[in-house]
Design a protein around this motif. Structure first.
Motif, PDB file in Angstrom:
ATOM      1  N   PHE A  68      47.315  37.438  39.653  1.00  0.00           N
ATOM      2  CA  PHE A  68      46.437  36.755  38.706  1.00  0.00           C
ATOM      3  C   PHE A  68      47.198  35.718  37.880  1.00  0.00           C
ATOM      4  CE2 PHE A  68      45.593  41.403  38.857  1.00  0.00           C
ATOM      5  CZ  PHE A  68      44.505  41.367  39.706  1.00  0.00           C
ATOM      6  N   LYS A  69      46.440  34.732  37.412  1.00  0.00           N
ATOM      7  CA  LYS A  69      46.987  33.707  36.527  1.00  0.00           C
ATOM      8  C   LYS A  69      46.078  33.557  35.308  1.00  0.00           C
ATOM      9  CE  LYS A  69      49.308  30.989  40.126  1.00  0.00           C
ATOM     10  NZ  LYS A  69      49.495  29.639  40.715  1.00  0.00           N
ATOM     11  N   PRO A  70      46.636  33.123  34.174  1.00  0.00           N
ATOM     12  CA  PRO A  70      45.836  32.971  32.959  1.00  0.00           C
ATOM     13  C   PRO A  70      44.736  31.917  33.112  1.00  0.00           C
ATOM     14  CG  PRO A  70      48.179  32.957  32.461  1.00  0.00           C
ATOM     15  CD  PRO A  70      48.065  32.844  33.941  1.00  0.00           C
ATOM     16  N   ILE A  71      43.610  32.184  32.477  1.00  0.00           N
ATOM     17  CA  ILE A  71      42.539  31.189  32.374  1.00  0.00           C
ATOM     18  C   ILE A  71      42.871  30.293  31.187  1.00  0.00           C
ATOM     19  CG2 ILE A  71      40.089  30.834  31.899  1.00  0.00           C
ATOM     20  CD1 ILE A  71      39.558  33.518  33.273  1.00  0.00           C
ATOM     21  N   GLU A 157      39.692  40.656  32.688  1.00  0.00           N
ATOM     22  CA  GLU A 157      40.119  40.855  31.301  1.00  0.00           C
ATOM     23  C   GLU A 157      41.148  41.974  31.229  1.00  0.00           C
ATOM     24  OE1 GLU A 157      38.056  41.226  26.862  1.00  0.00           O
ATOM     25  OE2 GLU A 157      36.828  41.093  28.664  1.00  0.00           O
ATOM     26  N   LEU A 158      42.382  41.598  30.961  1.00  0.00           N
ATOM     27  CA  LEU A 158      43.478  42.561  30.858  1.00  0.00           C
ATOM     28  C   LEU A 158      43.701  42.878  29.386  1.00  0.00           C
ATOM     29  CD1 LEU A 158      45.794  44.126  32.277  1.00  0.00           C
ATOM     30  CD2 LEU A 158      47.209  42.076  31.948  1.00  0.00           C
ATOM     31  N   PHE A 213      34.676  40.521  35.944  1.00  0.00           N
ATOM     32  CA  PHE A 213      33.328  39.975  35.809  1.00  0.00           C
ATOM     33  C   PHE A 213      33.139  38.768  36.734  1.00  0.00           C
ATOM     34  CE2 PHE A 213      35.078  41.563  31.835  1.00  0.00           C
ATOM     35  CZ  PHE A 213      34.182  42.572  31.517  1.00  0.00           C
ATOM     36  N   GLU A 214      31.888  38.478  37.039  1.00  0.00           N
ATOM     37  CA  GLU A 214      31.581  37.360  37.934  1.00  0.00           C
ATOM     38  C   GLU A 214      32.034  36.025  37.341  1.00  0.00           C
ATOM     39  OE1 GLU A 214      30.479  37.862  40.850  1.00  0.00           O
ATOM     40  OE2 GLU A 214      29.262  39.667  40.900  1.00  0.00           O
ATOM     41  N   ASN A 215      31.857  35.890  36.010  1.00  0.00           N
ATOM     42  CA  ASN A 215      32.213  34.652  35.311  1.00  0.00           C
ATOM     43  C   ASN A 215      32.200  34.918  33.804  1.00  0.00           C
ATOM     44  OD1 ASN A 215      29.380  34.593  34.584  1.00  0.00           O
ATOM     45  ND2 ASN A 215      29.007  33.695  36.604  1.00  0.00           N
ATOM     46  N   LYS A 216      32.421  33.883  33.022  1.00  0.00           N
ATOM     47  CA  LYS A 216      32.492  34.042  31.563  1.00  0.00           C
ATOM     48  C   LYS A 216      31.160  34.506  30.977  1.00  0.00           C
ATOM     49  CE  LYS A 216      34.504  33.338  27.464  1.00  0.00           C
ATOM     50  NZ  LYS A 216      33.373  33.405  26.520  1.00  0.00           N
ATOM     51  N   LYS A 251      44.077  39.396  27.482  1.00  0.00           N
ATOM     52  CA  LYS A 251      44.428  38.271  28.334  1.00  0.00           C
ATOM     53  C   LYS A 251      43.295  38.039  29.339  1.00  0.00           C
ATOM     54  CE  LYS A 251      48.686  38.216  26.654  1.00  0.00           C
ATOM     55  NZ  LYS A 251      49.128  37.185  25.681  1.00  0.00           N
ATOM     56  N   PHE A 252      42.832  36.795  29.425  1.00  0.00           N
ATOM     57  CA  PHE A 252      41.828  36.439  30.427  1.00  0.00           C
ATOM     58  C   PHE A 252      42.541  35.801  31.615  1.00  0.00           C
ATOM     59  CE2 PHE A 252      39.396  36.294  26.414  1.00  0.00           C
ATOM     60  CZ  PHE A 252      38.424  37.229  26.728  1.00  0.00           C
ATOM     61  N   VAL A 253      42.337  36.379  32.793  1.00  0.00           N
ATOM     62  CA  VAL A 253      43.012  35.890  33.995  1.00  0.00           C
ATOM     63  C   VAL A 253      42.013  35.761  35.140  1.00  0.00           C
ATOM     64  CG1 VAL A 253      45.222  36.897  33.310  1.00  0.00           C
ATOM     65  CG2 VAL A 253      43.655  38.243  34.723  1.00  0.00           C
ATOM     66  N   TYR A 254      42.440  35.064  36.173  1.00  0.00           N
ATOM     67  CA  TYR A 254      41.621  34.947  37.387  1.00  0.00           C
ATOM     68  C   TYR A 254      42.495  35.246  38.592  1.00  0.00           C
ATOM     69  CZ  TYR A 254      43.873  30.433  38.275  1.00  0.00           C
ATOM     70  OH  TYR A 254      44.800  29.458  38.534  1.00  0.00           O
TER      71      TYR A 254
END
Length: 261
Positions: A68-71, A157-158, A213-216, A251-254
């Motif tokens: 994962f990488k940060p949003i 969401e970590l 989650f699917e998206n924000k 932390k928000f990541v994707y």
């Protein structure tokens, strides 16, 4: 002459055996965090993970590895690049055994040569951080998220919950298990990948978990439902579960294109 074995002794042996089996079934998680400075470092680590590390882990029976990488919402605020690698393992020994297997893997050495043989004047990262976690009793195994959106659109969401003391930390873990906060997340379909107690890391005592989650928009809707839930209101108001979190780091990541989930 053989001594008669008492029934209580036999019962104790059976109970210990069950506890040992249950302990063996609880997974261990390794969370690697690459701290990067340049685009070139990011590319080197991406290439290494995609072409060498993940394939080697797959060959060694670790089928699903998360990367994962940060949003990033404001590039001007970014001070470093980060890559998170989540590795589920069956036991503590699995960590050491994996390192031994990789050291003997000629294909891994060839595929990851640029990263593995980097010289000190051209390092592939600034620092490599490792966090070890033990899965919660009521969530002993990690779960793949049940999502349909493209990888790039997803919001993972970590969360890290630091506690004031070890006793408060155990109280927060109990809130997830005995208090059934895990059950609440399940009922509201938070698609949690894992819940874990940090057993080695730089910010202890603390626990971490990853929801997806699917998206924000989907993420915000889930947390709105969580805050309004009657059971959460009751659980969070219980006197025995007060003051057990001193810091909540989110932390928000994707997931990257080559992540397994």
């Amino acid at each position: 002459m053989l001594k008669r074995i008492s029934y209580p002794f036999i019962l104790l042996v059976l109970i210990c055996s069950v506890l040992q089996v249950n302990a063996a079934q609880t997974e261990i998680y390794q969370l690697k965090i690459y701290h990067l400075k340049t685009d070139a470092q990011e590319k080197t680590v991406d290439d290494y993970l995609q072409k060498a590390y993940l394939p080697a882990l797959h060959r060694n029976g670790i089928e699903k590895v998360g990367v994962f990488k940060p949003i990033v919402t404001d590039q001007a605020l970014v001070t470093e690049k980060l890559i998170y690698v989540f590795i589920p393992l069956k036991s503590f020994n699995g960590i050491l055994e994996l390192d031994k297997k990789l050291a003997k893997d000629k294909q891994y050495a060839a595929d990851g040569k640029i990263y593995l043989d980097a010289v000190y004047t051209d390092v592939p990262f600034e620092r490599l951080e490792t966090i070890l976690l033990k899965a919660f009793e009521d969530a002993p195994h990690f779960m793949l998220p049940n999502l349909k959106s493209p990888m790039r659109e997803r919001v993972y969401e970590l969360r890290s919950y630091e506690a004031p003391t070890e006793k408060y930390f155990q109280n927060k873990v109990q809130m997830f298990n005995k208090g059934d906060e895990i059950g609440l997340f399940k009922r509201l379909n938070f698609n949690a990948v894992f819940y874990g107690e940090v057993i080695a890391g730089s910010h202890m005592p603390n626990l971490m978990y990853l929801t997806t989650f699917e998206n924000k928009i989907d993420r915000d809707a889930h947390w709105k439902a969580f805050s309004a839930d009657d059971y959460w209101k009751k659980l969070s108001a219980m006197p025995e579960y007060q003051h057990n979190v001193s810091k909540n780091d989110t932390k928000f990541v994707y997931p990257t294109d080559y992540s397994d989930f």
